[in-house]
Design a protein around this motif. Sequence first.
Motif, mmCIF file in Angstrom:
data_model
loop_
_atom_site.group_PDB
_atom_site.id
_atom_site.type_symbol
_atom_site.label_atom_id
_atom_site.label_comp_id
_atom_site.label_asym_id
_atom_site.label_seq_id
_atom_site.Cartn_x
_atom_site.Cartn_y
_atom_site.Cartn_z
ATOM 1 N N TYR A 123 0.796 -1.224 0.000
ATOM 2 C CA TYR A 123 0.000 0.000 0.000
ATOM 3 C C TYR A 123 0.828 1.274 0.000
ATOM 4 O O TYR A 123 0.393 2.291 -0.498
ATOM 5 N N SER A 153 -5.027 1.247 -0.209
ATOM 6 C CA SER A 153 -5.471 1.860 1.039
ATOM 7 C C SER A 153 -6.631 2.802 0.742
ATOM 8 O O SER A 153 -6.630 3.515 -0.264
ATOM 9 N N SER A 154 -7.619 2.820 1.627
ATOM 10 C CA SER A 154 -8.799 3.659 1.377
ATOM 11 C C SER A 154 -8.497 5.152 1.457
ATOM 12 O O SER A 154 -9.279 5.967 0.972
ATOM 13 N N ASP A 155 -7.357 5.533 2.031
ATOM 14 C CA ASP A 155 -7.013 6.957 2.081
ATOM 15 C C ASP A 155 -6.238 7.413 0.845
ATOM 16 O O ASP A 155 -5.823 8.559 0.744
ATOM 17 N N ARG A 172 -15.047 1.350 -1.047
ATOM 18 C CA ARG A 172 -14.247 1.309 0.180
ATOM 19 C C ARG A 172 -14.833 0.305 1.169
ATOM 20 O O ARG A 172 -16.045 0.213 1.324
ATOM 21 N N GLY A 174 -13.722 -0.195 4.882
ATOM 22 C CA GLY A 174 -12.859 0.156 6.007
ATOM 23 C C GLY A 174 -11.552 0.748 5.502
ATOM 24 O O GLY A 174 -11.556 1.741 4.783
ATOM 25 N N SER A 175 -10.438 0.120 5.818
ATOM 26 C CA SER A 175 -9.120 0.641 5.414
ATOM 27 C C SER A 175 -8.710 0.220 4.008
ATOM 28 O O SER A 175 -7.678 0.638 3.510
#
Length: 188
Positions: A123, A153-155, A172, A174-175
């Motif tokens: 990630y 990664s979700s960010d 998405r 979670g993470s």
Amino acid sequence: MRVISGSKKGRLLKAVPGQNTRPTTDKVKESMFNIIGPYFDGGWGLDLFAGSGGLGIEGLSRGLEKVLFVDHHPKAIETIRSNLATCQLMDFAEVYKNDWRRALKIIIHRKIVFQVIWLDPPYKKIKHYHEILQMVNDYRLLENGGSLVCEHSSDMSLPDTYGLLNKMKTTRYGSIALSIYKMGSTSP
């Protein structure tokens, strides 16, 4: 970890020993295949940064003709081969212990075009996503209408387009996030 659908449904898969890989959860895998398939009528797949090989094995179980598995960790290669043997899929797979750049150069030289490519690098390696998307586009490594699935990664966010690759959806969990591209399709 298991195969969740298709001809090998229910087969248990081993995870790569250690903390360096993160297997895709069944929930994420089911969602992914519902978006890109859920089943295939032949075609080839590429499981890049394959880890345990779970995504490519799921693709074979759901009808892909052949899948190339690439990872550079020896334990991952052992695990992929073991999982393929457990599922009796060795004849439908090619497994390579290789760096992703070198593997893509070989694929380009062999002129292989895929129905689906799974991309799940570490990630923190955002640069890898951009380089790989660029190569897939520039060398037309996907069939028209083929899918490229990026697990990340979700960010993190990936661009909406990369040449002929158009992002169809980002989901998405979670993470974890999935960004799914189609070759030659227009975004919604």
